[in-house]
Structures are given as C-alpha cells and as structure tokens.
Write a protein that holds these residues in place. Structure first.
Motif, PDB file in Angstrom:
ATOM      1  N   GLU A 137      38.459  31.327  28.499  1.00 46.68           N
ATOM      2  CA  GLU A 137      38.048  32.369  27.547  1.00 46.68           C
ATOM      3  C   GLU A 137      36.637  32.885  27.879  1.00 46.68           C
ATOM      4  O   GLU A 137      36.377  34.090  27.834  1.00 46.68           O
ATOM      5  CB  GLU A 137      38.079  31.817  26.131  1.00 46.68           C
ATOM      6  N   GLY A 138      35.745  31.950  28.203  1.00 41.13           N
ATOM      7  CA  GLY A 138      34.391  32.351  28.546  1.00 41.13           C
ATOM      8  C   GLY A 138      34.332  33.187  29.808  1.00 41.13           C
ATOM      9  O   GLY A 138      33.601  34.186  29.879  1.00 41.13           O
ATOM     10  N   LEU A 139      35.099  32.814  30.802  1.00 43.85           N
ATOM     11  CA  LEU A 139      35.127  33.569  32.056  1.00 43.85           C
ATOM     12  C   LEU A 139      35.719  34.958  31.857  1.00 43.85           C
ATOM     13  O   LEU A 139      35.239  35.950  32.415  1.00 43.85           O
ATOM     14  CB  LEU A 139      35.923  32.803  33.103  1.00 43.85           C
ATOM     15  N   ARG A 140      36.761  35.034  31.045  1.00 46.25           N
ATOM     16  CA  ARG A 140      37.368  36.348  30.796  1.00 46.25           C
ATOM     17  C   ARG A 140      36.377  37.275  30.107  1.00 46.25           C
ATOM     18  O   ARG A 140      36.306  38.472  30.414  1.00 46.25           O
ATOM     19  CB  ARG A 140      38.636  36.194  29.959  1.00 46.25           C
ATOM     20  N   ALA A 141      35.588  36.710  29.187  1.00 46.48           N
ATOM     21  CA  ALA A 141      34.566  37.513  28.514  1.00 46.48           C
ATOM     22  C   ALA A 141      33.519  38.030  29.495  1.00 46.48           C
ATOM     23  O   ALA A 141      32.889  39.063  29.265  1.00 46.48           O
ATOM     24  CB  ALA A 141      33.905  36.698  27.411  1.00 46.48           C
ATOM     25  N   MET A 142      33.346  37.306  30.621  1.00 46.52           N
ATOM     26  CA  MET A 142      32.401  37.725  31.653  1.00 46.52           C
ATOM     27  C   MET A 142      33.019  38.715  32.633  1.00 46.52           C
ATOM     28  O   MET A 142      32.354  39.180  33.568  1.00 46.52           O
ATOM     29  CB  MET A 142      31.921  36.507  32.449  1.00 46.52           C
ATOM     30  N   GLY A 143      34.316  38.995  32.480  1.00 44.21           N
ATOM     31  CA  GLY A 143      34.996  39.874  33.424  1.00 44.21           C
ATOM     32  C   GLY A 143      35.442  39.174  34.683  1.00 44.21           C
ATOM     33  O   GLY A 143      35.744  39.836  35.687  1.00 44.21           O
ATOM     34  N   ARG A 144      35.520  37.828  34.627  1.00 46.53           N
ATOM     35  CA  ARG A 144      35.930  37.042  35.796  1.00 46.53           C
ATOM     36  C   ARG A 144      37.429  36.770  35.734  1.00 46.53           C
ATOM     37  O   ARG A 144      38.014  36.656  34.660  1.00 46.53           O
ATOM     38  CB  ARG A 144      35.176  35.715  35.830  1.00 46.53           C
ATOM     39  N   GLY A 145      38.068  36.638  36.900  1.00 43.13           N
ATOM     40  CA  GLY A 145      39.456  36.237  36.935  1.00 43.13           C
ATOM     41  C   GLY A 145      40.273  36.992  37.955  1.00 43.13           C
ATOM     42  O   GLY A 145      39.843  38.000  38.529  1.00 43.13           O
ATOM     43  N   PHE A 146      41.476  36.512  38.169  1.00 40.86           N
ATOM     44  CA  PHE A 146      42.436  37.093  39.114  1.00 40.86           C
ATOM     45  C   PHE A 146      42.986  38.385  38.505  1.00 40.86           C
ATOM     46  O   PHE A 146      43.500  38.381  37.390  1.00 40.86           O
ATOM     47  CB  PHE A 146      43.558  36.085  39.358  1.00 40.86           C
ATOM     48  N   PRO A 147      42.837  39.528  39.204  1.00 40.78           N
ATOM     49  CA  PRO A 147      43.284  40.791  38.610  1.00 40.78           C
ATOM     50  C   PRO A 147      44.806  40.929  38.610  1.00 40.78           C
ATOM     51  O   PRO A 147      45.458  40.769  39.635  1.00 40.78           O
ATOM     52  CB  PRO A 147      42.630  41.844  39.505  1.00 40.78           C
ATOM     53  N   VAL A 148      45.344  41.201  37.435  1.00 41.91           N
ATOM     54  CA  VAL A 148      46.774  41.478  37.279  1.00 41.91           C
ATOM     55  C   VAL A 148      46.879  42.778  36.485  1.00 41.91           C
ATOM     56  O   VAL A 148      46.835  42.770  35.248  1.00 41.91           O
ATOM     57  CB  VAL A 148      47.500  40.341  36.543  1.00 41.91           C
ATOM     58  N   GLY A 149      46.971  43.907  37.177  1.00 48.23           N
ATOM     59  CA  GLY A 149      46.920  45.188  36.502  1.00 48.23           C
ATOM     60  C   GLY A 149      45.568  45.338  35.814  1.00 48.23           C
ATOM     61  O   GLY A 149      44.515  45.083  36.411  1.00 48.23           O
ATOM     62  N   PRO A 150      45.573  45.702  34.526  1.00 46.86           N
ATOM     63  CA  PRO A 150      44.309  45.865  33.806  1.00 46.86           C
ATOM     64  C   PRO A 150      43.728  44.554  33.271  1.00 46.86           C
ATOM     65  O   PRO A 150      42.651  44.555  32.691  1.00 46.86           O
ATOM     66  CB  PRO A 150      44.699  46.782  32.646  1.00 46.86           C
ATOM     67  N   VAL A 151      44.435  43.457  33.480  1.00 42.83           N
ATOM     68  CA  VAL A 151      44.035  42.161  32.916  1.00 42.83           C
ATOM     69  C   VAL A 151      43.464  41.275  34.010  1.00 42.83           C
ATOM     70  O   VAL A 151      43.908  41.312  35.162  1.00 42.83           O
ATOM     71  CB  VAL A 151      45.245  41.456  32.252  1.00 42.83           C
ATOM     72  N   ARG A 152      42.472  40.481  33.648  1.00 41.87           N
ATOM     73  CA  ARG A 152      41.951  39.457  34.567  1.00 41.87           C
ATOM     74  C   ARG A 152      42.297  38.076  34.019  1.00 41.87           C
ATOM     75  O   ARG A 152      42.067  37.793  32.848  1.00 41.87           O
ATOM     76  CB  ARG A 152      40.442  39.603  34.753  1.00 41.87           C
ATOM     77  N   VAL A 153      42.844  37.243  34.899  1.00 44.81           N
ATOM     78  CA  VAL A 153      43.271  35.900  34.509  1.00 44.81           C
ATOM     79  C   VAL A 153      42.405  34.884  35.254  1.00 44.81           C
ATOM     80  O   VAL A 153      42.577  34.681  36.459  1.00 44.81           O
ATOM     81  CB  VAL A 153      44.753  35.664  34.851  1.00 44.81           C
ATOM     82  N   PRO A 154      41.470  34.239  34.590  1.00 42.28           N
ATOM     83  CA  PRO A 154      40.650  33.228  35.266  1.00 42.28           C
ATOM     84  C   PRO A 154      41.502  32.053  35.746  1.00 42.28           C
ATOM     85  O   PRO A 154      42.390  31.582  35.027  1.00 42.28           O
ATOM     86  CB  PRO A 154      39.665  32.790  34.181  1.00 42.28           C
ATOM     87  N   ILE A 155      41.217  31.604  36.947  1.00 38.93           N
ATOM     88  CA  ILE A 155      41.911  30.442  37.524  1.00 38.93           C
ATOM     89  C   ILE A 155      40.991  29.240  37.340  1.00 38.93           C
ATOM     90  O   ILE A 155      39.915  29.165  37.959  1.00 38.93           O
ATOM     91  CB  ILE A 155      42.247  30.673  39.004  1.00 38.93           C
ATOM     92  N   VAL A 156      41.419  28.298  36.489  1.00 36.44           N
ATOM     93  CA  VAL A 156      40.545  27.193  36.074  1.00 36.44           C
ATOM     94  C   VAL A 156      41.301  25.879  36.151  1.00 36.44           C
ATOM     95  O   VAL A 156      41.791  25.353  35.144  1.00 36.44           O
ATOM     96  CB  VAL A 156      40.016  27.423  34.644  1.00 36.44           C
TER      97      VAL A 156
END
Length: 326
Positions: free
Chosen positions: A87-106
C-alpha cells in the motif's frame, strides 16, 4: 576484502532499510527497498518456511524485479506486513505497470516469535501497519540488534536479533547482508560466548574473542524449540549486475554463511531462507571469476551479520533469554 563504511547492507548504494517494532507485541518488521526496482532471487533450505511471492523469483518466471523485500515476525500473521508495504509503495507510484495500475512486487518471509512473552491477543492483525511504518522509516543508517523483525527473536541459547554486515571487494563491488536470527541452533560454541562465526570476524565487530573455541566435533545438539518455532531469514545484496539466475546462485552460496554461524542450521524445524538482490550498478569485471568471489563474499558477510545481530541484542524486561552482551 574490507567492511563498507557503515558495515551494513546499505553500503550497497541505492538501498535503504526501515524497521518498525511494537514493544508490547515483542515483534516487528524490517523492509528493504531501493531507489529503483531490484533484480532478485531466492533460496530456501529450511524445512518450515513461511513466505509470500517467492515463486515469482524463479529464473523462469515473468517478473524480473521487486520493489521491496519484507522480513517480519508474527509467523503466518506477519506475512500481512507485505500488504502494508505494498500500500505504501503504491501511494509512492511504485510497482509493476499493468495498464493504468501499478502493482508493487513485495516478496516476504517470516519468523516464528509467537511464544516469546509478548502480548499476541490482538483484535486486528498489527502487521500491515508495522509494514507500512517500516517502509516509511527506511534509511541507510539502520539500527541492528533488538529492532524490526529481530525485536522478539530467540535462538538456542541467546536472545536473537537483526544483524547486518558488508564487504567491499578489491574490484570495488560491494556485498551486504541483512538477517533476522531466530534459529533453532546455537550461534556460540558449547557453553562459551565464542561465536561460530569467529573465523570471519573483521576487527572486533562482534566482541573480538578470537578463535579460542571450544569447538567439540562430538557434540550432539538437542532442539530447544518445536517444529515451526524457529527460522533465520536473510537478504544479501550487491551492486554487481546480476540477473535472476545469478542471484539465485548467490542466495544459494550465501546459505553457507548461515551454516558457518549457526550450529545446526537448515533443520526440519527452521524455515531458513535467503533472498539476493542487485542494483545492477556495476558491470562484472570478470564474468567467470567475479561471481565466484561474490558467492564467497556473500557467505562471509551473512555469517558476520548473524553474529552481529546477536551481539547487538539489548535486554528488556520480560526477556526469556539472556543477551550475549549483558
């Protein structure tokens, strides 16, 4: 080889580590992250692991990088710390891009600390909040000992803890280790205070007792914990440019450091695991020989980190085991 400036895993440039703990719970969470996603591999040798998303780290799987790694107490409950970090990483804009969504890999791993004297009678799982707090606290100057996921760690004889160490090779590549020491086995020989890791000590980083022993090859250890109550979980990191396959090999080599520092290790009662990450900042000077040197460095750094974690543990009211330093 020599220790890095901090003698911590964060001597690998670009890495930060955050700790969060709950004194009443006697448990906590440790999070490692980087300035950018990290290539990652993993090796599991214990018989009772508790993990999240480690299957993604196999060399043949699609995802090639992780956004953070989580080490947590709490047994299976502690895996929820990854949710808070995600949740914290997503709020930072971090993560694997899937269309308009970013999914952090943790990916994450846990130790069993449910019987260490802390208050585990919670109404809501505390680990997601601890995970997010640890991520928010990420720094290069992390504290070791009774901190983060090592807060409530125990070993065969001494209070366990969170340890870290680093080494810089002659070629300039840095290798670091971070570990939660909650082992079934003993980190010291016999009834002495002599660390099994003593042959790899640099300076007096965990007491400087030398090689006095006693090292008894006839000793038959008996388990002091039950199935599932122990585990040592670790991360080794480097700035050498390694892919997932090479990092899987590095994690495997680093397990030798665990065996050097904990006797016995990799038992059916432990969930011993090592993640390996790379920032990719430095090309390999020699594609054949440099990985050979990195494996040795990772094993040495992890052995030292284990001893340093126990050496740095601090006494607190209600402890079930003595501290090495007390």
């Amino acid at each position: 080889m020599r220790p890095g400036a901090r003698n911590l895993i964060t001597d690998v440039a670009g890495l930060t580590v955050g700790n969060a703990r709950d004194e009443l719970l006697r448990s906590g969470v440790t999070v490692l992250t980087g300035a950018a996603p990290l290539a990652c591999g993993v090796n599991v040798m214990g018989g009772a692991p508790g993990t999240r998303e480690t299957e993604l780290l196999a060399p043949d799987k699609l995802v090639s990088e992780v956004d953070a790694l989580v080490l947590a107490g709490g047994s299976a409950f502690g895996l929820a710390a990854c949710d808070g970090v995600s949740e914290g990483l997503r709020a930072m804009g971090r993560g694997f891009p899937v269309g308009p969504v970013r999914v952090p890999i943790v990916p994450g791993a846990i130790v069993f600390d449910l019987l260490n004297g802390g208050d585990k009678n919670w109404t809501a799982n505390p680990y997601p909040a601890l995970g997010r707090a640890a991520l928010s606290a990420a720094t290069r100057d992390l504290a070791i000992g009774s901190e983060g996921a090592g807060t409530g760690a125990l070993t065969h004889r001494w209070k366990g803890g969170l340890g870290s160490a680093s080494v810089v090779l002659a070629c300039g590549i840095t290798v670091g280790a971070l570990v939660v020491v909650n082992a079934l086995g003993s980190v010291t020989a016999g009834d002495s205070r002599q660390f099994w890791a003593a042959p790899w000590e640099m300076g007096d980083e965990f007491g400087g007792l030398g090689l006095s022993g006693p090292y008894d090859p006839t000793h038959e250890p008996s388990p002091m914990k039950r199935l599932g109550e122990a585990t040592t979980i670790a991360i080794v990191a480097t700035d050498a440019a390694l892919d997932k396959a090479a990092l899987t090999r590095l994690a495997t080599a680093a397990q030798d450091g665990m065996a050097r520092a904990i006797v016995p290790s990799h038992t059916p009662f432990d969930g011993d695991l090592v993640f390996a990450v790379s920032t990719g900042a430095r090309a390999l000077p020699d594609p054949a020989m440099t990985p050979f040197a990195l494996g040795h460095a990772a094993a040495c750094a992890l052995a030292r980190a284990i001893a340093r974690g126990v050496h740095a543990a601090r006494p607190r009211p209600g402890d079930l085991q003595p501290c090495w330093s007390a």
